[in-house]
Design an enzyme around this catalytic site. Sequence first.
Site, short mmCIF file in Angstrom:
data_model
loop_
_atom_site.label_atom_id
_atom_site.label_comp_id
_atom_site.label_asym_id
_atom_site.label_seq_id
_atom_site.Cartn_x
_atom_site.Cartn_y
_atom_site.Cartn_z
N LYS A 60 0.87 -1.56 0.06
CA LYS A 60 -0.22 -0.14 -0.12
C LYS A 60 0.94 1.08 -0.31
O LYS A 60 1.95 0.69 0.40
CB LYS A 60 -0.93 -0.01 1.19
CG LYS A 60 -1.98 0.60 1.22
CD LYS A 60 -2.68 0.48 2.21
CE LYS A 60 -3.65 1.89 2.66
NZ LYS A 60 -4.57 1.66 4.03
N SER B 192 -9.81 2.06 2.94
CA SER B 192 -8.89 2.26 2.33
C SER B 192 -7.28 2.02 1.76
O SER B 192 -7.06 1.89 1.03
CB SER B 192 -8.45 3.77 2.86
OG SER B 192 -7.40 2.96 3.89
N SER C 15 -10.22 -0.01 7.23
CA SER C 15 -9.47 -0.01 5.55
C SER C 15 -8.54 -1.10 5.25
O SER C 15 -8.35 -1.60 3.76
CB SER C 15 -8.35 0.93 6.01
OG SER C 15 -9.02 2.21 5.70
#
Lengths: 105, 477, 481
Positions: free
Chosen positions: C74, C149, C173
Amino acid sequence: MRRINVAIGLTALDAKDIEKVAHLARLGLSGPEREAYAQELSRILDLVSQMNAVATDGVEPMTHPDAAGLRLRSDAVADEIDRERLLAVAPQTRDGLYLVPRVIE
Amino acid sequence: MEWETVIGLEVHAQLKTRSKIFSASPTAYGAAPNTQANVVDAAFPGVLPVLNGEVVRMAARFGLAIGATVHTRSVFARKNYFYPDLPKGYQISQYEHPIVERGRLVITTPAGEKTIGITRAHLEEDAGKSLHEDMDGFTGIDLNRAGTPLLEIVSEPDMRSATEAVAYLKTLHTLVRYLDICDGNMQEGSFRCDANVSVRPFGQARFGTRAELKNINSFRFVERAIDYEVRRQIALLSAGGQVRQETRLYDSARDETRSMRSKEEANDYRYFPDPDLPALVLTEAFLAEVKDAMPELPDAKRRRLGAEYGLSAYDAGVLTASRELAQYYEDAVAAAGVDPKLVANWVTGELAARLNEDGLDITNSRVMAPALAGLLRRIADGTVSGKAAKDVFEAMWAGEGDADAVIAARGLRQISDDFAIEEVVRQVIAANPKQLAQYRSGEEKVFTFFVGQTMKASRGKANPAKVNEILKRLLAP
Amino acid sequence: MTLTITKIAENLAAGRCSSRELVDDVLARIKTHAVLNAFITLDEEAARRHAEAADRARRAGGAGILAGVPIAHKDIFCTAGVKTTCASRMLADFVPPYDATVVRKMKAAGCIMVGKTNMDEFAMGSSNETSHFGPVRNPWDRDRVPGGSSGGSAAAVAGRLVPAATGTDTGGSIRQPAALCGITGLKPSYGRVSRYGLVAFASSLDQAGPMAQTAEDCAHLLAAMAGFDEHDATSLDVPVPDYAAQLGGDLKGLRIGVVAEHFADGVEPKVAEALREALREYERQGARLVDVSLPNSAHAVPCYYVLAPAEASSNLARYDGVRYGFRAPEYQDIEDMYKKTRSQGFGPEVKRRIMVGTYALSAGYYDAYYVKALRLRRLIADDFARAFERCDILAGPVSPSTAFPLGAKNTDPVSMYLNDIFTIPINLAGLPALSLPAGFAGGLPVGLQLVGRYLDEARLLNAAHRFQQATDWHTRVPAGF
């Protein structure tokens, strides 16, 4: 699941409140942005105000998951300083210093 | 109207650690800009603070030394504000829950002893430095100082004069150096002081409005800044004006305080517990360990030196002004094996004067304790006179060798041989028949004349005690 | 590239493929499916180079299970020499000089990073629509969100672009996008995985974790990520179990706590039905369902939307245009520089949360909002402690609905926030939780959330693993992938 009812307009922030908060956060907002944020934040604060439905008197505040205790480091210097690498990503530097517009004291 | 001054002091003592409070960067002073800062100090994305255990130990040591409560639980908070030399946009500082609370310090002023309350002492990090000179309209940021550990020591508003304030500061300064937690270097900013000053009519219980004086970096300036500020406030109030609660900067060049550009936008620091740092929890075992390792404190040392060596309160006070000086004294006493008062006289006299003249600290004295002891032994055993010893000391200071070498090289050995002294005395008496007659007719003060003449004739080398004794015998009718 | 890490490792070990081939394949698939917008940055050259080095090392022997396996991080994890944007204009060109601990540890385990995945800006969002680099699309329906997210990581794994990716989870997330994309994602206990080098959103809630096809893969990944780190004061100094070795034990007698309301009011009926069926599977395996109650969790969203923005408002103060990142091109003075830099560098959702957090911490509101939320947080955590006296794990929904259409909620922050009602309480309590594929509703994946006791990741992973031994939801691949 208990439904959360989002009541509107309980917490009314005006553009002046927003301006004050925006200044603390150093966010520059245009007039229309201020208006929009005033409405959105009011709605968010209404949501947040639903905490008041819960009595919390005498409850110890919880800042971290309980198992998290503060660990200390030993007073040792690590050789990990590299000014070139540090300053390489800076917007503006001179003679090893970060440069910003003059700050009047 | 009679006015009373009320002073409270906030001292920032830089803790004497190798590395910073939350990072492993070095804390050395005076390095090239940004060469003592790593990604943690520069607040890069994703970096985290990890507390230096040594600062905790130092704060606890201080707390115990001032008889304070050292909390087994304290909390680091974030003080949020924007400033270019504050990299994270917040300063990590203890706020609601400091590590040390409710201590006291006993100060001595000409008026006697007084106890000053210490409200709290808390740990925090220093900010970086902003440089404005020669920057062509820019400000340069140096983060070397960012993250340096500080202990902020806040006193109660217990002081009533600039003199007391200075006494408090000096006592505190001595203490932190004794505890070996701060080097006390005021020029380098290791020991900084802000003063909260107010005045009120005598007898009024309520405090007056205070001004906070910043940027006071010497004991002398503390006194002057406070004196100036007190005069300013009294003049203001006497003329029917009001004191504004504000921050004022002391300008030592002009010897005045002046209002810092009133950015009186009410600062809202939004303190909250730092989510990167759970509460600091100390065990009783840790506190016991700190207590066991506690060095002898100035007060205790002063009392002990007075009792153990038979020193006056004054001498004991002077000799314990720093741990190093007391150590020097005790080393010299041990090495010399002479009257401790003689050692005290020399350390507080000749040595102190010489150090002062050369701007040296006791730790870099040119005559170390064993060398001084060597000289004092020669005084005690009569090898040199007290007067000649001063010359020997000067020579030692100049690097001419130890006491015995200097005495030999300069021929300063005292004449203690009775026969030799008697010879000189006879000559002096013979050369001064008029004074002899005066003495024998009862004018005893002429005796000192003969002592002087004899010492002069012996070029100062005659043992004064012997000279006295022999003169008395030979002058007698 | 429909293979799991476990399978890939077998193939590598047997010499049926090379790491270099895997990396080439991964990079080709990422490009083929560029429309997903799952990646912000690819590190092709380095990935190929590291893969070749991994292949050479493998021939020398002693390679671990993750050696030579391509993965994605990420874009919230700092990667030395590789752009780390946090999906923000503020860091659009930021190249960190250091690796996050997670990145370093996974590198040490032999993982090959092929690139950085898209996400909500500074991890603030539940739909991946707040990214400065545009939204990620859900591989199951490109007109729908992947969740957020960690939406890029979820979409990349769901589309089988990479076998695994890292995520971070502050209020759901990892789990919510895992659920919405039909993959397995684990949020470990707070303190289990180092946060050093993870760009902070809300420090007392953030936790990094693995996202992969299976619980078994997550077990391998967690073992590599977890562990004590001297650079993180909240990192736990406790041994890391061999999670994969603890997989396989049967579930007889496992007490699964269920909150009845979580299967009714507010949850899409089809989602609830899929989850009930998943629970029946657990019962078939010998687990026992226990009624539990988490009364205060109903107020977790308001609590979270004080605490997370408050911490964020302070965490994001460092983006001031002085030392790195974006600085506005024109300004009058320092104050103007701050304001222009921050208002131009941050997107609307980030600014909204900074404003909320700043307000909640400001004088006069601190006790009413911030301290109140901290007390409520304690009550929420206490509910879990009580529930775990009666059960071993909790099971329930991850999200009240399946993936929603792009644009459906991003005009109304509050409705977006309420979407996280089931995941947020777990972050507040600091507990481990995972999401695993548990069926479909209207052709879209449904995630089942399992929540464990503190540091009980092994039990969670095993419960998920046993479920995956008996079901094939986790093997379903969206059409076209």
